[in-house]
Enzyme design. Structure first.
Site, PDB file in Angstrom:
ATOM      1  N   ASP A 169      53.831  98.366  97.261  1.00 55.82           N
ATOM      2  CA  ASP A 169      52.487  97.963  97.688  1.00 55.82           C
ATOM      3  C   ASP A 169      52.511  97.142  98.973  1.00 55.82           C
ATOM      4  OD1 ASP A 169      51.417  99.263  95.583  1.00 55.82           O
ATOM      5  OD2 ASP A 169      51.137  97.490  94.330  1.00 55.82           O
ATOM      6  N   GLU A 205      61.678 131.568  85.477  1.00 56.98           N
ATOM      7  CA  GLU A 205      60.951 130.282  85.490  1.00 56.98           C
ATOM      8  C   GLU A 205      59.829 130.343  84.471  1.00 56.98           C
ATOM      9  OE1 GLU A 205      59.302 130.734  89.287  1.00 56.98           O
ATOM     10  OE2 GLU A 205      60.770 129.501  90.299  1.00 56.98           O
ATOM     11  N   LYS A 215      56.054 130.239  83.297  1.00 57.03           N
ATOM     12  CA  LYS A 215      54.794 130.540  83.982  1.00 57.03           C
ATOM     13  C   LYS A 215      53.834 129.391  83.698  1.00 57.03           C
ATOM     14  CE  LYS A 215      51.419 134.165  84.773  1.00 57.03           C
ATOM     15  NZ  LYS A 215      50.200 133.367  84.694  1.00 57.03           N
ATOM     16  N   CYS A 225      23.597 107.428  59.753  1.00 53.30           N
ATOM     17  CA  CYS A 225      22.687 106.310  59.470  1.00 53.30           C
ATOM     18  C   CYS A 225      21.220 106.660  59.625  1.00 53.30           C
ATOM     19  CB  CYS A 225      23.026 105.124  60.364  1.00 53.30           C
ATOM     20  SG  CYS A 225      22.507 105.370  62.063  1.00 53.30           S
TER      21      CYS A 225
HETATM   22  S1  IVH Z   1      55.053 133.908  91.429  1.00 53.79           S
HETATM   23  C1  IVH Z   1      53.975 137.152  94.390  1.00 53.79           C
HETATM   24  N1  IVH Z   1      55.905 132.130  89.685  1.00 53.79           N
HETATM   25  O1  IVH Z   1      50.670 133.012  87.846  1.00 53.79           O
HETATM   26  C2  IVH Z   1      54.237 136.299  93.206  1.00 53.79           C
HETATM   27  N2  IVH Z   1      53.591 132.610  89.768  1.00 53.79           N
HETATM   28  O2  IVH Z   1      49.520 135.598  87.145  1.00 53.79           O
HETATM   29  C3  IVH Z   1      53.373 135.119  93.154  1.00 53.79           C
HETATM   30  N3  IVH Z   1      52.240 131.278  88.221  1.00 53.79           N
HETATM   31  O3  IVH Z   1      48.932 133.492  90.853  1.00 53.79           O
HETATM   32  C4  IVH Z   1      53.434 134.331  91.930  1.00 53.79           C
HETATM   33  N4  IVH Z   1      53.888 130.121  87.368  1.00 53.79           N
HETATM   34  O4  IVH Z   1      49.315 131.085  90.052  1.00 53.79           O
HETATM   35  C5  IVH Z   1      54.841 132.795  90.186  1.00 53.79           C
HETATM   36  N5  IVH Z   1      56.784 130.546  88.246  1.00 53.79           N
HETATM   37  C6  IVH Z   1      55.727 131.199  88.732  1.00 53.79           C
HETATM   38  C7  IVH Z   1      54.417 130.967  88.282  1.00 53.79           C
HETATM   39  C8  IVH Z   1      53.368 131.701  88.815  1.00 53.79           C
HETATM   40  C9  IVH Z   1      52.582 130.325  87.361  1.00 53.79           C
HETATM   41  C10 IVH Z   1      50.850 131.753  88.415  1.00 53.79           C
HETATM   42  C11 IVH Z   1      50.446 131.905  89.857  1.00 53.79           C
HETATM   43  C12 IVH Z   1      50.045 133.332  90.018  1.00 53.79           C
HETATM   44  C13 IVH Z   1      49.747 133.729  88.610  1.00 53.79           C
HETATM   45  C14 IVH Z   1      49.911 135.221  88.426  1.00 53.79           C
END
Ligand code: IVH
Length: 672
Positions: free
Chosen positions: A41, A117, A119, A415
């Protein structure tokens, strides 16, 4: 005249920006701070002061931008240089095998490595960095055109305002997901509810709503996070060979990437990775709705290219929907401790994602009407992770004959007091604050609190005991308690019992503003109580007044006026007030209150930071006794900010709005 910026100031400002951005990254992205918040801060304040003195020093990557404050009338449209594509879906191993078959066929290879990864269930964001500095943030929109949400993006702490390290491309578009963690979501909804605002149905909606705020200082209060999953445009700099290296590169630049990311081989590897995430899903700190698999080689990604809608090199294996259909037996009302009425769906028990669900929140009346839910309907119920189950929609085709539209009852189911609904708020409330059994403990606690009758020693645990043992049902009963009754309670010695009786006796000597606050009329806080007391002078006139008259009082609008009139209309509330007066609660007659001069009438102050000489509550009372208002947040209407040591973001806000900042000695002058 604008002061010319001396060189040392610009050098120091740059140094401070670098240091602050570094510490921000340690704190929000690595979760490994190196300095204390108070040290942060201090640096922050130094930079703010420099920027205020020499406005030419303000930079896009300055951490002072993170507090928000800019209010837009609309978002500008942004055309994505490279479309933001969506992902194809797979719903099972067979569809994953088909995906791999297509990939192998097109590349002519025998085997394939995939990056895996989770989603994330949020919304896609594009971040443009020029020479390492964040210059634009945009939503995905329809994939071709999104909205320019730069001011909101800058408030997200885990998004670097400047990329760190070397080899940074001249232009770089980072893409990823903005989301709210499960914990952040629950905290946010609790806050919304307390404030009488709409709660969000799920973390995704909360994140989307927060990004769509035109007032960036609101976005700044939302617990948004960001994780990157790739790039858009890149000009200059080296290019990674495969996706997992790209993630390492992003991470080295200070951009958060998924800690769960890994590389697997073939469909078998994908199946194992999927199973692993299914199992760990509920223990992850954020919602995920599937697992994303991407061909790891960026060269092969390029070779595979895109279909009209999605890349051929990636697929999202979605989790089975955690949804089920069941019958909505009834819509009941729950009365919260503060009188808020929440409709609850009673359901024929049904299994959703391995858990039996028989109740679901319906949030508020608007939501029931929007979804047109009626008792007897077949409804779709969804459970998302740790979040309370919700009713998604009704199956209209299966609606039984005669199913009736639901309306909020006029009277509290507990009530019988009238239900009030504030015009601009989603929440309906029971107006029987002083006697509604559902609100008993809370009402008594509020009554006895410091800003109320200030009954020393009357804490929450004690009140709960008194209510549970039926020794007290309304605040008036407190004054019938004697030491013998109190001694029978848990953890109550003779001495404390006597002290409490003495405290009760002392509290009878009240003031009208404290008494009005103690009544707990919805939205009548300390300042309004004071204004009401000042305007009406005595309780009787206030109890008999009209909404029109009330709106002449400082601080009172139509909603509060309505709350006050309804409160005093309830016979039970009037009875309790009568009992309180009979118990000997009194306050000085009106002329005493009107005699004191009010030199600060119409002025409005905010207090922040640690003050040495006086307690914050004392300062507040002193200012109020001179007629001033003391509020919690700085706005254009604030007369001045009273600022002690280690102020938070309020000082920045005041300075950015040109609101004067007073230190302790200036405050003293004001009070004398
Ligand atoms: S890759 C061209 N990786 O899912 C590829 N998307 O259903 C672009 N999303 O619009 C997306 N986790 O908003 C990618 N590990 C991930 C993701 C991910 C979430 C979302 C993203 C995308 C949507 C598609």
């Amino acid at each position: 005249m604008i002061e010319k910026t001396p060189l040392p100031a610009s050098v120091r400002a740059r140094e401070l920006r670098t240091q602050l951005n570094h510490h921000n990254y340690r704190y929000y992205t690595l979760d490994a701070p190196e300095i204390l918040d108070s040290e942060y801060d201090l640096l922050f304040r130094e930079l703010q002061q420099l920027e205020q003195r020499y406005p030419a020093l303000k930079r896009a990557d300055s951490p002072t931008q993170r507090v928000g404050g800019e209010v837009l009338s609309a978002f500008r449209s942004v055309t994505h240089e490279m479309p933001m594509s969506s992902l194809g879906n797979a719903f099972g191993q067979k569809e994953m095998e088909e995906f791999e078959r297509r990939v192998l066929e097109r590349t002519g290879l025998q085997s394939m490595k995939y990056s895996v990864e989770p989603k994330l269930d949020g919304l896609a964001l594009s971040l443009l960095y020029e020479d390492g500095i964040l210059v634009r943030g945009a939503t995905r929109g329809d994939g071709f055109n999104g909205e320019d949400v730069t001011v909101n993006v800058r408030t997200i702490n885990s998004i670097p305002l400047r990329l760190q390290g070397g080899d940074i491309p001249q232009r770089l578009e980072v893409r990823g997901e903005v989301f709210i963690s499960k914990q952040g979501f629950n905290d946010l909804n609790r806050k919304q509810q307390t404030a009488g605002e709409k709660s969000f149905a799920n973390p995704r909606n909360a994140a989307a709503g927060s990004m769509r705020q035109l007032d960036s200082s609101i976005t700044a209060t939302r617990p948004l996070s960001f994780i990157s999953y790739g790039l858009g445009v890149q000009q200059g700099g080296e290019r990674a060979q495969n996706y997992h290296q790209l993630l390492q590169q992003l991470s080295a630049w200070g951009v958060p990437v998924s800690p769960e990311a890994k590389v697997v081989e073939g469909v078998d590897g994908c199946v194992a990775a999927y199973a692993d995430l299914v199992e760990r899903r509920s223990s992850l700190p954020y919602e995920i709705d599937g697992v994303v698999f991407k061909v790891d080689s960026l060269e092969l990604q390029q070779e595979l290219g895109f279909t009209a809608r999605a890349p051929r090199w990636a697929i999202a294996w979605k989790f089975p929907a955690q949804e089920a259909t069941t019958r909505l037996l009834s819509i009941d009302l729950q009365v919260g401790r503060t009188g808020a009425l929440t409709p609850v769906a009673r359901l024929e028990p049904v299994e959703v994602g391995g858990v039996t669900v028989s109740n679901a929140t319906l949030h508020n009346e608007d939501e029931i009407q929007r979804k047109d839910l009626r008792a007897g309907d077949m409804v779709v119920v969804r459970r998302a992770g740790d979040v309370i189950p919700e009713v998604v929609r009704t199956v209209e085709k299966k609606r039984p004959d005669g199913a009736r539209v639901w309306v909020m009852p006029d009277h509290c189911p507990v009530c019988g007091a009238e239900v009030v609904r504030e015009a601009d708020k989603a929440v309906a409330r029971c107006s029987g604050g002083l006697f509604c059994p559902a609100q008993r403990s809370e009402a008594i606690w509020h009554f006895a609190s410091r800003k109320g009758l200030d009954i020393e020693g009357m804490g929450g645990k004690l009140i709960d005991q008194l209510v549970q043992q039926k020794l007290v049902t309304t605040p008036a009963d407190l004054f019938q308690l004697d030491a013998d009754q109190l001694v029978s309670l848990e953890r109550m010695g003779e001495r404390s019992a006597e002290n409490l009786v003495a405290a009760l006796q002392q509290s009878r000597d009240a003031t009208l503003p404290h008494f009005l606050f103690a009544l707990g009329i919805p939205e009548v806080g300390e300042a309004t109580s004071r204004s009401l007391a000042h305007y009406f002078g005595d309780l009787d006139s206030l109890m008999e007044t009209t909404t029109d008259e009330l709106q002449k009082v400082d601080d009172v609008g139509s909603v509060v006026a309505e709350n006050i009139v309804t409160f005093f209309q309830q016979n039970h509330n009037r009875e309790v007030i009568e009992q309180l007066l009979q118990a000997g609660i009194h306050w000085p007659p009106p002329h005493h209150q009107e005699e004191s001069p009010q030199p600060l009438l119409g002025k409005s102050y905010v207090i922040t930071g640690t003050l040495q000489g006086m307690r914050r509550s004392e300062i507040k009372e002193s200012l109020q006794s001179l007629g001033a208002k003391v509020t919690g947040s700085v706005s254009g209407k604030t007369t001045a900010l009273i600022c002690g040591a280690d102020p938070g973001s309020k000082r920045a806000k005041a300075e950015s709005l040109g609101v004067p900042v007073l230190d302790e000695s200036e405050l003293q002058k004001l009070l004398t």
